[in-house]
Scaffold this active site. Structure first.
Site, mmCIF file in Angstrom:
data_model
loop_
_atom_site.group_PDB
_atom_site.id
_atom_site.type_symbol
_atom_site.label_atom_id
_atom_site.label_comp_id
_atom_site.label_asym_id
_atom_site.label_seq_id
_atom_site.Cartn_x
_atom_site.Cartn_y
_atom_site.Cartn_z
ATOM 1 N N ARG A 165 0.834 -1.205 0.000
ATOM 2 C CA ARG A 165 0.000 0.000 0.000
ATOM 3 C C ARG A 165 0.869 1.256 0.000
ATOM 4 O O ARG A 165 0.574 2.248 0.655
ATOM 5 C CB ARG A 165 -0.943 0.024 1.202
ATOM 6 C CG ARG A 165 -1.848 -1.179 1.318
ATOM 7 C CD ARG A 165 -2.818 -1.304 0.129
ATOM 8 N NE ARG A 165 -3.663 -2.469 0.300
ATOM 9 C CZ ARG A 165 -3.369 -3.680 -0.166
ATOM 10 N NH1 ARG A 165 -2.240 -3.883 -0.846
ATOM 11 N NH2 ARG A 165 -4.181 -4.698 0.030
ATOM 12 N N SER A 239 -10.868 -0.123 3.367
ATOM 13 C CA SER A 239 -10.042 -0.479 4.525
ATOM 14 C C SER A 239 -9.336 0.760 5.062
ATOM 15 O O SER A 239 -8.581 1.410 4.339
ATOM 16 C CB SER A 239 -9.004 -1.536 4.130
ATOM 17 O OG SER A 239 -9.646 -2.728 3.730
ATOM 18 N N GLU A 335 -4.631 3.718 6.173
ATOM 19 C CA GLU A 335 -4.402 3.669 4.721
ATOM 20 C C GLU A 335 -4.733 4.996 4.049
ATOM 21 O O GLU A 335 -3.974 5.477 3.209
ATOM 22 C CB GLU A 335 -5.241 2.548 4.079
ATOM 23 C CG GLU A 335 -4.603 1.182 4.147
ATOM 24 C CD GLU A 335 -5.242 0.220 3.170
ATOM 25 O OE1 GLU A 335 -5.614 0.648 2.067
ATOM 26 O OE2 GLU A 335 -5.377 -0.974 3.512
#
Length: 339
Positions: A165, A239, A335
């Site tokens: 990520r 998420s 995130e």
């Protein structure tokens, strides 16, 4: 001509649906406007923020700079041989629409990434991933525009510095590089990745000979729709936390103190823990706090229950992080980009 809006509302442009305004807003639809964009950006005290679908950002206040909405479109085949096709897509293309476009034409490799919200240009920034596949697995190169210098650049996978990520666009090139197009290398022969546990379970009734990429894509759609809330119905950014990575020794210590924990062995890199399980075992699954809460089916997702501001959602995230740290000694990393 470059049209610049002042004091532009952003609530309809972020999937959390939080109210905020931008000092300036520019919508980029044509490559020809890039030169004008570099010349026409407001003063140096007005930082740029490139946005696609607004699905990976949390505004906690009004943005004091210029938001550049990337809406550059177009899909074309760059090259093809007997086994692969190189496909280039404009950064403003809808990601899910692009995945379905490729599947319909027999270009495979993206089926595990179907239904991820956002745009093609945002995919490399986050190195999006789901169900055992990451963008870097099929990435070839991208083109973009260095905003301070007005230079066109082409970056390879190595130059993008993809991680979990993560990418160079969340580091040295953040807020200065605008991705204009992304080129991926997709397969012409079916070779779906079905090793991910949840995906295996979803495909249990499908014979191996029938596990075509389209069937895998349909299974992923079912999984996502069952587990994740639709941002159009309940504000969220998917998420909210990354799965933390710990050393093997730390993992064994956690297991000894806390009992069995879902995890993925990364080899020398360590062990990746399931953040969702840590949140659930900390007692936050389905819990509400004012106008926001933790989703009752997927605790990785924080949701706007209606009218929540960004600061409320951030305070909820911090409370969840503190609870997980108290229980397991692990800090979860968000995130989305928090502004």
């Amino acid at each position: 001509m470059l049209r610049i809006e002042e004091n532009a509302p952003l609530q309809h442009l972020n999937t959390f649906g939080v109210a905020a305004t931008a000092r300036y807003l520019v919508t980029l639809r044509h490559p020809e406007a890039l030169a004008a964009l570099s010349r026409g950006l407001p003063a140096a005290d007005c930082p740029p923020l490139v946005m696609g679908g607004g699905s990976n950002v949390l505004f906690t206040r009004d943005f004091p700079g210029v938001v550049i909405l990337n809406r550059l479109a177009g899909i074309r085949v760059v090259a093809a041989d007997d086994r692969h096709v190189r496909v280039q897509a404009g950064a403003g293309e809808d990601w899910d629409g692009f995945v379905r476009y490729c599947l319909e034409r027999g270009w495979y490799g993206l089926e595990n990434l179907i239904l991820i919200p956002g745009t093609v240009g945002a995919a490399p920034v986050q190195n999006i991933g789901a169900y055992g596949v990451e963008l870097k697995d099929v990435f070839e190169e991208l083109e973009g525009w260095d905003l301070p210098t007005g230079r066109r650049l082409r970056l390879t996978a190595a130059e993008c510095r993809f991680g979990y990520r993560d990418s160079v666009f969340k580091g040295p090139l953040q807020d200065r590089f605008l991705i204009t197009a992304v080129t991926l290398r997709l397969g012409l022969q079916p070779c779906p990745a079905t090793e991910y546990r949840d995906l295996q379970e979803e495909l249990r009734g499908v014979p191996h000979g029938e596990r075509h990429p389209r069937a895998v894509g349909e299974a992923v759609v079912r999984l996502r729709r069952r587990k994740l809330p639709d941002p159009r119905e309940m504000g969220n950014a998917g998420s909210f936390f990354k799965n933390p990575v710990v050393s093997r020794a730390r993992f064994e210590d956690l297991q000894a103190r806390c009992g069995p924990l879902p995890a993925y062995d990364l080899g020398p890199a360590g062990v990746k823990l399931a953040a969702a399980a840590l949140i659930e075992r900390s007692g936050w699954k389905g819990k509400h706090r004012g106008r926001c809460g933790v989703h009752d089916r997927q605790p990785l997702v924080l949701v706007n229950l209606g009218g929540a501001c960004g600061q409320e959602i951030l305070e909820l995230a911090e409370a969840v992080r503190a609870a997980v740290h108290q229980a397991f000694g692990v800090w979860l990393e968000p995130e989305p980009r928090i502004l």
